[in-house]
Write a protein that holds these residues in place. Structure first.
Motif, PDB file in Angstrom:
ATOM      1  N   ARG A 353       0.838  -1.199   0.000  1.00  0.00           N
ATOM      2  CA  ARG A 353       0.000   0.000   0.000  1.00  0.00           C
ATOM      3  C   ARG A 353       0.881   1.260   0.000  1.00  0.00           C
ATOM      4  NH1 ARG A 353      -3.348  -0.790   4.638  1.00  0.00           N
ATOM      5  NH2 ARG A 353      -4.515  -2.263   3.350  1.00  0.00           N
ATOM      6  N   TYR A 354       2.004   1.199   0.712  1.00  0.00           N
ATOM      7  CA  TYR A 354       2.931   2.324   0.780  1.00  0.00           C
ATOM      8  C   TYR A 354       3.519   2.626  -0.593  1.00  0.00           C
ATOM      9  CZ  TYR A 354       7.070   5.035   2.170  1.00  0.00           C
ATOM     10  OH  TYR A 354       8.023   5.999   2.288  1.00  0.00           O
ATOM     11  N   THR A 357       1.150   4.223  -2.883  1.00  0.00           N
ATOM     12  CA  THR A 357       0.865   5.619  -2.525  1.00  0.00           C
ATOM     13  C   THR A 357       1.996   6.556  -2.946  1.00  0.00           C
ATOM     14  OG1 THR A 357      -0.461   4.906  -0.623  1.00  0.00           O
ATOM     15  CG2 THR A 357       0.298   7.189  -0.638  1.00  0.00           C
TER      16      THR A 357
END
Length: 407
Positions: A353-354, A357
């Motif tokens: 997810r990082y 992003t």
């Protein structure tokens, strides 16, 4: 599929199950047993298996057995799966599936899709069984049930479960790891890897070997931002038989690379791992120089510290033929690492997810976005250059310097 292969596959699967009421149901149900044998045989040769393949088949069989048991509680004439796969019992199956996965006290909406997928296979198993037996009545039962299943299951179960899943996901606060935490963890792992490697070279012991293996495993998970299974399940053969990427990419491809791309390609090495599913066979695991050096040391000392010769995994457990868990090892390293603000956010899911992003900071072309998505490539050069540049920038905590720029 020969009888002997079917029997051997079935016995092997059943022997791995915990003995309880659900296992008893699997053992006595003809269609579930046939389904189990077919699924195990579909896994192919033992050396081609993933470590959790048998577990997945076992869980599918147990889910089917639970469905039969729950249906029997509502209707006594449901003796087995064969009696359930009849058109007049389709509504019973639908209501049972909903009660199993949409219960407010313990909702598991993903179970609805799983039940539907397994039932679709069971229908085919019943049809195959009927054809072999020359039983036109059972064949007609299976075909009529399949018509209803195709017409209504998506509307009555899958769609309802998906809406519930969407609602649950909207209510969750999705956090990502802090950049300063990732930098702190990287620094701790890198320093600890150097110390563990020095200790292993001086006095090779199983404890020190395992320590370095855990650190290196976590280093690769942290750097690649991949699912932990795609790293922990790497095999010794995957590393030893990897292509010489520098030699393979010479010629036209190398000439087309920029200076920075060529430097990155020479700095990085890479191993191909099996992906999440059997279809996704190209999961690229990039090896930064420190991790590659550690792996080479681990491989050279395997026999000395007592790693079993039958353990095929790169990050092997001592006195076992299985790999390190990845998940527990990452938690252990996080507990030992000082100065972390939100360590619970650092998981393989959180890392993916990082990267999704922070990658929005870059000025990506459409093809580069596609490369990143497929890392999270069909061509090794792109993986060794474009994606590795992003991962290196993230690893060094300097993503902000690339805001609006192209790699």
């Amino acid at each position: 599929m020969t009888l002997s292969k079917t029997y051997i596959s079935l016995i092997e699967l059943l022997s791995r199950m915990n003995h309880d009421e659900i296992t008893d149901e699997v053992q006595k149900d003809v269609l579930i047993r046939m389904y189990a044998a077919l699924k195990v045989e579909s896994l192919g040769r033992e050396q081609d298996h993933k470590i959790n393949d048998f577990h997945r088949v076992s869980q599918s069989c147990r889910t089917l057995a639970r469905v039969v048991i729950k249906c029997r509680e509502k209707s006594e004439h449901i003796i087995d799966m064969d009696k359930l796969i009849v058109a007049r019992n389709f509504d019973l199956l639908v209501s049972t599936a909903k009660s199993m996965c949409l219960n407010d006290a313990k909702a598991a909406p993903s179970l609805g899709k799983l039940i539907g997928n397994n039932i679709s296979h069971i229908i085919q198993v019943k049809k195959g069984f009927a054809l072999r037996e020359g039983n036109n009545t059972k064949l007609e039962e299976a075909e009529n049930f399949q018509r209803l299943f195709t017409l209504e299951w998506t509307y009555r179960v899958n769609s309802v479960c998906q809406k519930m899943t969407n609602t649950i996901n909207r209510q969750k606060v999705k956090t990502i790891p802090l950049t300063e935490d990732l930098l702190t963890l990287k620094s701790y792992i890198s320093e600890s890897m150097v110390n563990a490697a020095d200790a292993l070279m001086k006095i090779p012991t199983a404890a020190v070997w395992t320590r370095l293996a855990k650190l290196t495993l976590c280093r690769l998970i942290l750097f690649n931002k991949r699912r932990r299974a795609e790293v922990k399940d790497l095999k010794l053969e995957d590393f030893q038989s990897r292509p010489d990427w520098q030699h393979e990419q010479r010629g036209e491809f190398e000439m087309a690379l920029s200076t920075s791309d060529r430097i990155m390609a020479k700095r990085m090495d890479m191993v191909l791992s099996a992906g999440k599913s059997r279809k996704n066979v190209d999961a690229y695991v990039l090896l930064p120089p420190d991790a590659k050096k550690a792996i080479e040391l681990l491989n050279s000392t395997r026999m000395i510290v007592g790693i079993s010769g039958t353990n095929p995994f790169l990050f092997a457990r001592v006195n076992s033929d299985t790999p390190l868990s990845g998940n527990e090892d990452l938690k252990e390293i996080l507990d030992l690492c000082p100065g972390l603000i939100h360590p619970k956010r650092i998981t393989s899911t959180g890392l993916r997810r990082y990267i999704a992003t922070v990658s929005q900071i870059f000025d990506w072309s459409e093809s580069e976005l596609d490369d990143l998505a497929r890392h999270l490539l069909s061509h090794a050069t792109k993986e060794l250059t474009v994606v590795s540049q992003l991962l290196t920038a993230v690893d060094n905590g300097c993503v902000n310097k690339w805001k609006g720029k192209q790699l």
